[in-house]
Every structure is written in structure tokens, then in C-alpha cells.
Design an enzyme around this catalytic site. Structure first.
Site, mmCIF file in Angstrom:
data_model
loop_
_atom_site.group_PDB
_atom_site.id
_atom_site.type_symbol
_atom_site.label_atom_id
_atom_site.label_comp_id
_atom_site.label_asym_id
_atom_site.label_seq_id
_atom_site.Cartn_x
_atom_site.Cartn_y
_atom_site.Cartn_z
ATOM 1 N N CYS A 182 0.841 -1.196 0.000
ATOM 2 C CA CYS A 182 0.000 0.000 0.000
ATOM 3 C C CYS A 182 0.879 1.249 0.000
ATOM 4 O O CYS A 182 2.037 1.209 0.325
ATOM 5 C CB CYS A 182 -0.875 -0.016 1.239
ATOM 6 S SG CYS A 182 -1.774 -1.558 1.409
ATOM 7 N N ARG B 174 2.641 2.088 -7.874
ATOM 8 C CA ARG B 174 2.747 0.854 -7.080
ATOM 9 C C ARG B 174 1.551 -0.056 -7.307
ATOM 10 O O ARG B 174 1.549 -1.213 -6.919
ATOM 11 C CB ARG B 174 2.826 1.199 -5.581
ATOM 12 C CG ARG B 174 3.965 2.096 -5.184
ATOM 13 C CD ARG B 174 3.693 2.766 -3.847
ATOM 14 N NE ARG B 174 3.684 1.820 -2.762
ATOM 15 C CZ ARG B 174 4.712 1.650 -1.916
ATOM 16 N NH1 ARG B 174 5.789 2.380 -2.072
ATOM 17 N NH2 ARG B 174 4.672 0.778 -0.950
ATOM 18 N N TRP C 94 -3.612 -1.946 -1.552
ATOM 19 C CA TRP C 94 -3.477 -3.133 -2.402
ATOM 20 C C TRP C 94 -4.085 -4.251 -1.572
ATOM 21 O O TRP C 94 -3.475 -4.703 -0.587
ATOM 22 C CB TRP C 94 -2.006 -3.377 -2.712
ATOM 23 C CG TRP C 94 -1.727 -4.607 -3.490
ATOM 24 C CD1 TRP C 94 -1.365 -5.837 -3.001
ATOM 25 C CD2 TRP C 94 -1.796 -4.773 -4.918
ATOM 26 N NE1 TRP C 94 -1.205 -6.728 -4.011
ATOM 27 C CE2 TRP C 94 -1.457 -6.115 -5.213
ATOM 28 C CE3 TRP C 94 -2.102 -3.926 -5.962
ATOM 29 C CZ2 TRP C 94 -1.414 -6.607 -6.498
ATOM 30 C CZ3 TRP C 94 -2.070 -4.433 -7.261
ATOM 31 C CH2 TRP C 94 -1.734 -5.738 -7.524
ATOM 32 N N ASN D 18 -0.140 -0.589 6.291
ATOM 33 C CA ASN D 18 0.468 -1.366 5.206
ATOM 34 C C ASN D 18 1.025 -2.625 5.854
ATOM 35 O O ASN D 18 1.671 -2.546 6.893
ATOM 36 C CB ASN D 18 1.600 -0.557 4.557
ATOM 37 C CG ASN D 18 2.192 -1.295 3.353
ATOM 38 O OD1 ASN D 18 1.652 -2.314 2.928
ATOM 39 N ND2 ASN D 18 3.285 -0.787 2.833
ATOM 40 N N GLY D 19 0.733 -3.783 5.283
ATOM 41 C CA GLY D 19 1.284 -5.027 5.840
ATOM 42 C C GLY D 19 0.180 -6.017 6.162
ATOM 43 O O GLY D 19 -0.926 -5.955 5.635
ATOM 44 N N GLU E 277 12.198 -20.943 -17.344
ATOM 45 C CA GLU E 277 11.871 -19.582 -16.884
ATOM 46 C C GLU E 277 13.041 -18.641 -17.152
ATOM 47 O O GLU E 277 12.857 -17.499 -17.584
ATOM 48 C CB GLU E 277 11.489 -19.615 -15.411
ATOM 49 C CG GLU E 277 11.351 -18.263 -14.730
ATOM 50 C CD GLU E 277 10.300 -17.347 -15.362
ATOM 51 O OE1 GLU E 277 9.508 -17.804 -16.212
ATOM 52 O OE2 GLU E 277 10.284 -16.162 -14.993
ATOM 53 N N LYS F 215 12.776 -15.205 -19.514
ATOM 54 C CA LYS F 215 13.179 -13.857 -19.085
ATOM 55 C C LYS F 215 14.046 -13.196 -20.159
ATOM 56 O O LYS F 215 13.859 -12.052 -20.520
ATOM 57 C CB LYS F 215 13.934 -13.941 -17.746
ATOM 58 C CG LYS F 215 13.065 -14.295 -16.570
ATOM 59 C CD LYS F 215 12.266 -13.155 -16.034
ATOM 60 C CE LYS F 215 10.821 -13.019 -16.286
ATOM 61 N NZ LYS F 215 9.829 -13.982 -16.346
ATOM 62 N N GLU G 73 11.978 -12.349 -23.329
ATOM 63 C CA GLU G 73 10.932 -11.312 -23.278
ATOM 64 C C GLU G 73 11.472 -9.923 -23.003
ATOM 65 O O GLU G 73 10.823 -8.937 -23.361
ATOM 66 C CB GLU G 73 9.831 -11.681 -22.288
ATOM 67 C CG GLU G 73 10.217 -11.773 -20.846
ATOM 68 C CD GLU G 73 8.990 -12.075 -19.968
ATOM 69 O OE1 GLU G 73 7.869 -11.684 -20.309
ATOM 70 O OE2 GLU G 73 9.176 -12.702 -18.922
ATOM 71 N N HIS H 299 19.045 -36.293 -27.453
ATOM 72 C CA HIS H 299 17.945 -36.641 -28.380
ATOM 73 C C HIS H 299 17.737 -35.560 -29.424
ATOM 74 O O HIS H 299 16.645 -35.428 -29.973
ATOM 75 C CB HIS H 299 16.668 -36.887 -27.570
ATOM 76 C CG HIS H 299 16.815 -37.989 -26.581
ATOM 77 N ND1 HIS H 299 16.897 -39.314 -26.935
ATOM 78 C CD2 HIS H 299 16.986 -37.953 -25.234
ATOM 79 C CE1 HIS H 299 17.051 -40.061 -25.869
ATOM 80 N NE2 HIS H 299 17.109 -39.266 -24.804
ATOM 81 N N LYS I 193 1.274 -6.629 -19.412
ATOM 82 C CA LYS I 193 1.457 -7.229 -18.077
ATOM 83 C C LYS I 193 0.399 -8.298 -17.848
ATOM 84 O O LYS I 193 0.645 -9.293 -17.200
ATOM 85 C CB LYS I 193 1.364 -6.157 -16.982
ATOM 86 C CG LYS I 193 1.588 -6.689 -15.571
ATOM 87 C CD LYS I 193 2.946 -7.347 -15.430
ATOM 88 C CE LYS I 193 3.130 -7.995 -14.075
ATOM 89 N NZ LYS I 193 4.365 -8.828 -14.026
HETATM 90 C C1 AGP Z 1 6.165 -13.553 -17.427
HETATM 91 O O1 AGP Z 1 7.357 -12.794 -17.277
HETATM 92 C C2 AGP Z 1 5.241 -12.965 -18.422
HETATM 93 N N1 AGP Z 1 4.895 -11.633 -18.059
HETATM 94 C C3 AGP Z 1 4.048 -13.866 -18.739
HETATM 95 O O2 AGP Z 1 4.546 -15.120 -19.138
HETATM 96 C C4 AGP Z 1 3.069 -14.117 -17.569
HETATM 97 O O3 AGP Z 1 3.673 -14.931 -16.603
HETATM 98 C C5 AGP Z 1 1.819 -14.842 -18.136
HETATM 99 O O4 AGP Z 1 1.219 -13.990 -19.091
HETATM 100 C C6 AGP Z 1 0.804 -15.203 -17.064
HETATM 101 O O5 AGP Z 1 0.356 -14.019 -16.441
HETATM 102 P P1 AGP Z 1 -0.494 -14.161 -15.073
HETATM 103 O O6 AGP Z 1 0.432 -14.791 -14.080
HETATM 104 O O7 AGP Z 1 -0.872 -12.762 -14.717
HETATM 105 O O8 AGP Z 1 -1.673 -15.034 -15.357
#
Ligand code: AGP
Length: 614
Positions: free
Chosen positions: A2, A27, A75, A101-102, A484, A488, A491, A507, A609
Site C-alpha cells: 500500500c 505501485r 493493495w 500497510n502489511g 523460466e 526472461k 521477453e 535426443h 502485463k
Molecule cells: C512472465 O514474465 C510474463 N509476463 C508472462 O509469461 C506471464 O507470466 C503470463 O502472461 C501469465 O500471467 P499471469 O500470471 O498474470 O496469469
């Protein structure tokens, strides 16, 4: 997390507070409010939604001028994002107003105590408990500082509390434990805030507060004491950041800030879910334990990074519960005509709680009468609302498009769920669960240790900045960690990267190995010799063909050292928990490569996002 602003001084408090809250909008939040002291009474306004809603309310119902007040952007954690649950919260007699906050872990017990004394609560938040307790204490002491001291002596958890008393002009009092709070020192005015961004326009002189401290500000004084009343040590400092840097806490990117927030995010996600005897307490799920004992299959459904968290969870859940666990990409799930019965538990993982593919998977699962649990970071989002139960991660808002603290807190939530299922179904003895939980509780400190070693990762990024392709290998839970790490890099650095199960190399993929090709390898802890030794062999295979090996291995793994062109060492943890640590150097590496390439790390091209379309 928050946003909090407290003000006392010569300016119009409403203006200072609204402006301060606006400077913390980045935030993320889902409601906003403020309380001002006006001629011996408290005037307050609060609204769900964005600041604009609060400002409209203040136009419709204006408050007379004031020079003393508190403000908050929430939040949501306990209780959805509604007007009633928004802060500030007042005592029943309206004498004190408080923002928080917390997470107050023991709020339920205190709430019951106060209700037994006849106090009526208006909201479902943990915060109101602190406000009502403060109201009771100030009625006894008639002293806001003494009352705050009595309150914090009762509270367990992580909290920043900021309050005003209608009967005490020119005073704002705050307390902090494991939650941010900073003092802004002005001329004839003083500020309290969760973030320097809120007052940097008025003063660059600040005071950093320590743990378990109470601060009282008037227009001309700042008094800091420890919870026990003793004189406190404080650290004055000058803020030399510009506003943009201040919003990122001095970091260059939200993503980098969020990478470094992971220890706290993990600690916050663990908070309140582990009993004193090391047993899990997930009553928040409100799913009957008898029903959990009837589950004969688990399907984890998610996208992107959340899907990789689900892959890690599969290993842990199957190992602890012996219940078959499948993991599906949400965009594939319902098209494969999955076998779902009323004994199937579907677990969806989503940071945003709005991912369309995942939401569609939930609807499909519920049509087939499966029970659905959501693991989500956004209180009140569509996915938790359409699920039977939710385990919220408490990572706070994740602003960077590339998920970092979202991923590691999703892992924590998955581990908690797996251990809880094992506890409820009796597939793990109490002492076994307690020892695993004790390991989880050490993770924040071990993450901090990994973060302290980040210089070598930054140097590696400079070395590899011109590479055209990078591979990531791992086995067992190291395999989703490799996936993962590759995601990173793809993307945010727009660099071709691919993750493989190390055992799959022979393989086909090993044909990709060329002289100097960088290959990251996540080496499992040495406790699992068979797994560990096979990965060492895989490193030898790629090195023999010219690869440049970047080896992530636990401290003391002498076997891995001879085959590492670069060694990124990790603190020792149980195998299943290793992705929590191994992912950090990979996050930092991607962030640094993208930064060196001059890309927008927080808003990478083509990405959103939250992907709210299928
Ligand atoms: C991860 O870095 C990406 N932003 C993307 O893969 C994300 O994890 C995916 O779109 C799922 O989003 P969510 O966790 O909000 O459902």
C-alpha cells in the site's frame, strides 16, 4: 504493497496527501482514502477504485481546510477492494483514524476480544482491528503515542501504522515493523510515507526508521522511540534521486527493484500460514478438509512464467501427496478434452488474476464439476472471484511486465498448498512437514545471500551482450527453472534463448552446441547423487563440444567447479526449493543484458502485463 502519506505542517493537508498518493500510483492499488483533523473532529473520505474516484468524492463532499492528516492507497490483502474496506479505518467513537500497510497475523483474536467488549466492526479488514484497538487504548491514556505503543505490543505480523487523533492537533504518529516507513523533514512541516516519492517535491531531507520503532511528528519536531519506549537510533539522509528513480526506490527499473523485493515478498507470503508447531494453516481457502481427502487427481493450469511455477509444483505435490498431478498450458487445456471429475482439483496460477486463457480453463473445469483453487497476487481479480478458493501471494504490485517476485511467491504458494494437502491427507508426518516448513522460512535470508552475489552476474551480462543465442539446461525442478530463465531473456532482451531438460540433449538439441555457445546449467543439490551426477555428465557433454558453461551449483559442490567456465554458487537448500534461489541470477542476467542493450526492461515490446485476450 500500500501507499501511505502522513502530513502535519503549514500546507493544505488534503492537497499534500492527494499529491503524495498520486506520486505512488505506480505501485498499483485498488482503493484510496484520507482522514483530516478539522477543529477537533476527524473528516474522512474513501473510495474503491482509483484516486480519481476519491477526488470526485472530495468535490461532492468537500472537507474544510486542515493541516494534519493521513492518506492511503490500498493493495487489498484481507478483504476485497471495496469502499468499506478502503483505508483509513476509524475507532468506533470516531476519535482516531488509522492507515496500515502489511499483514496483522493475529487480527482475528484481537477482533474477537474487542467485539466481546461491545465494539462493532464495519469492515472485514485486519486494519480495522488495529484502529479499534487504538481507539480503546487512547480512551484509556488520552495520549496517541502511548496508545500506539500499547497497540503494537499486541500485534503480530508485518505492519506500518499511521494515525491521527481528533483531540490532538498538529500530531501524526506512526509505528513500523517489517514494513516500509520513512520520515520527510521539512521547514515547519513534516511527512511520513511508505515511499520518498510521495514527499520528494517538498523536501529531500529524510530519516530512515529502524525496526520496531514509533515516530511522532509535529510541524517542528520528529521524535523516534523504540517500541519499548527507549531512545531510538535513526539515520538521517539526503535524497538525491530524481522523481522517476524515487518511484523505483532508487533502482533503474521496476523489474530490478522487484527482483530485490523477493525476500520480503516470500516472507510476506509465508506470514500467517504456519502455526507455531510448524503445521500449515490454510483455513483461508475455506475448502472442507474431508473434501481435499477425496481428491484423486490434481491439474495445474497457467500461462508463461506461472506455468513454469506449476511445473515445479508438480514435482513437489506428487512427492509429498502421492496424488497424480498434471500441468497444462491454459491455452491448450480445454482443447485437449481433459478428463475431469468431481474428484479432480484444478489449481490455477496467475499473478494478475485476469489472464483470459486461465480464466477460460477455470470455467471449463467448473462446468465439469471440478473444485478450483486459484493462486493469485491480485485480491478481488476475476480469476479468484470465479474460483472455489484462493491462496493469495503477498508479493505486492508487480509493475515490471516480466514476472519475478510473482514467480517466486507463486512457488511459495504452491509449496504451501502441497504441504497442506500432505498434512490433511496424512501422507507426511507432522515432523516432516515442520522440517520442510523450517526450510521455507529460511528462504528469504538465502535469497538475500544470492542477491549479494549479483556482481558476477552483471559481469557475465557484459561478457555475453553480443551473443545471438543462449541455452538453459536443468533436470527435475531445475528444468522449469531453466525454462523460466530462457523466457526472461527472450521477453526483455529479445534474445533467442531456449530451455531444455538436460537429459534431452542427446535426443537432438546437442546438435546446437557450437564453439563458445553460452549454456547455463542448473545443477541439483548433491543430496540427490543420481540426478546430480547425470547433470555433471551433461555439462561435460556440452563443454566437450565447445560450449561456454555457466554453472549454477550449491555452495561446496566441488564436482561442478572443474566444468564451469563461470560458476554462480547458491546457498544450500533442499532440491525441491532450489528454483527459488536458482532463478534469481537468471532474472538478474536477463535484466542486465536488456539494460546494456538499451531496451525498456519494464515495458518490453509486444508484451502486456496481463493478457486479457485469448
Ligand atoms: C512472465 O514474465 C510474463 N509476463 C508472462 O509469461 C506471464 O507470466 C503470463 O502472461 C501469465 O500471467 P499471469 O500470471 O498474470 O496469469
Amino acid at each position: 504493497m500500500c501507499g501511505i502519506v502522513g502530513y502535519v505542517g503549514h500546507r493544505d493537508a488534503q492537497e499534500v496527501i492527494i499529491d503524495g498518493l498520486r506520486r505512488m500510483e505506480y505501485r498499483g492499488y485498488d482503493s484510496a482514502g484520507l482522514a483530516l483533523v478539522v477543529d477537533g473532529t476527524i473528516e474522512w473520505r474513501k473510495k474503491a477504485g482509483k484516486l480519481a474516484n476519491l477526488e470526485a468524492e472530495l468535490v461532492e463532499h468537500p472537507i474544510p481546510a486542515s493541516h494534519q492528516g493521513v492518506g492511503h492507497t490500498r493493495w487489498a490483502t484481507h478483504g476485497g477492494p471495496t469502499d468499506v474496506n478502503a483505508h483509513p479505518h476509524l475507532s468506533a467513537d470516531g476519535r482516531v483514524a488509522l492507515v496500515h500497510n502489511g499483514i496483522i497475523e493475529n487480527f482475528a483474536a484481537i477482533r474477537a476480544e474487542l467485539e466481546a467488549e461491545g465494539i462493532t466492526f464495519a469492515s472485514e479488514t485486519d486494519t480495522e482491528t488495529a484502529a479499534q484497538l487504538l481507539g480503546r487504548e487512547i480512551a484509556r491514556s488520552d495520549d496517541l503515542v502511548a496508545a500506539m505503543r500499547a497497540v503494537v505490543a499486541r500485534l503480530e505480523g508485518a505492519f506500518t501504522l499511521v494515525a491521527v487523533d481528533a483531540h490532538t492537533p498538529d500530531l501524526v504518529v506512526a509505528a513500523r515493523r517489517n514494513s516500509p516507513l520513512v520520515v520527510g523533514v521539512g521547514e515547519g512541516e513534516n511527512f511520513l510515507a511508505s515511499d520518498v516519492a510521495s514527499f520528494i517535491a517538498h523536501t529531500r531531507e529524510a530519516i530512515e526508521l529502524g525496526q520496531d520503532q514509533i515516530v511522532a511528528i509535529t510541524p517542528t519536531s520528529v521524535t523516534v522511540t523504540n517500541f519499548d519506549g527507549s531512545e531510538a537510533e535513526t539515520r538521517p539522509f539526503h535524497i538525491d534521486w530524481d522523481l522517476s528513480a524515487a518511484e523505483k526506490g532508487g533502482y533503474d527499473w521496476f523489474m530490478r527493484k522487484e527482483i530485490f523485493e523477493q525476500p520480503q515478498a516470500v516472507a510476506d507470503t509465508l506470514l500467517g500460514r504456519i502455526d507455531d508447531d510448524g503445521q500449515l494453516n490454510l483455513d483461508e481457502m475455506r475448502i472442507d478438509q474431508a473434501e481435499l481427502r477425496t481428491i484423486d487427481k490434481i491439474i495445474i493450469v497457467a500461462c508463461g512464467t506461472a506455468y513454469y511455477a506449476g511445473m515445479v509444483a508438480k514435482y513437489a505435490i506428487e512427492h509429498w501427496t502421492r496424488v497424480p498431478c498434471e500441468v497444462d498450458l491454459a491455452s491448450e487445456f480445454r482443447y485437449r478434452d481433459p478428463i475431469i471429475t468431481k474428484s479432480t482439483l484444478v489449481v490455477t496460477i496467475s499473478q494478475s488474476g485476469e489472464t483470459a486463457d486461465t480464466l477460460m480453463a477455470i470455467r471449463h473445469s467448473r462446468e465439469q464439476h471440478a473444485k478450483v483453487i486459484a493462486i493469485c497476487n491480485t485480491n478481488g481479480a476475476t480469476i479468484p472471484r470465479e474460483s472455489d478458493a484462493v491462496i493469495y501471494t503477498h508479493a505486492g504490485p508487480e509493475i515490471g511486465v516480466a514476472s519475478t517476485k510473482g514467480f517466486t511467491t507463486q512457488l511459495i504458494a504452491c509449496y504451501l498448498l502441497g504441504l497442506y494437502l500432505a498434512q490433511v491427507r496424512g501422507t507426511k508426518f507432522g515432523d516432516e512437514i515442520a522440517s520442510l516448513v523450517a526450510e521455507l522460512e529460511q528462504i528469504p535470508a538465502k535469497m538475500e545471500e544470492v542477491l549479494k552475489r549479483s556482481d558476477s552476474v552483471l559481469e557475465l551480462a557484459r561478457d555475453l551482450i553480443d551473443e545471438q543465442s543462449i541455452l538453459f539446461l536443468g533436470r527435475h525442478v531445475g528444468y522449469p527453472a531453466a525454462l523460466e530463465g530462457a523466457l526472461k531473456l527472450k521477453e526483455i532482451a529479445y534474445l533467442h534463448a531456449e530451455g531444455f531438460a538436460a537429459g534431452e540433449l542427446k535426443h537432438g538439441p546437442i546438435a546446437l552446441i557450437d564453439e563458445g555457445l553460452p549454456v547455463f546449467i542448473v545443477v541439483p543439490p548433491q543430496g540427490r547423487d543420481q540426478l546430480h551426477d547425470k547433470v555433471i555428465s551433461n555439462i561435460q557433454e556440452v563443454r566437450a563440444r565447445g560450449a561456454r558453461t555457466i554453472v549454477l551449483a550449491e555452495d561446496g559442490d566441488d564436482e561442478a567447479v572443474p566444468y564451469a567456465d563461470t560458476l554462480l554458487s547458491l546457498p544450500v537448500v533442499p532440491t525441491l526449493f532450489q528454483p527459488l534461489l536458482a532463478i534469481i541470477p537468471l532474472q538478474l542476467f536477463a535484466c542486465e543484458v536488456a539494460t546494456l542493450k538499451g531496451y525498456d526492461v519494464d515495458q518490453p515490446r509486444n508484451l502486456a502485463k496481463s493478457v486479457t485476450v485469448e
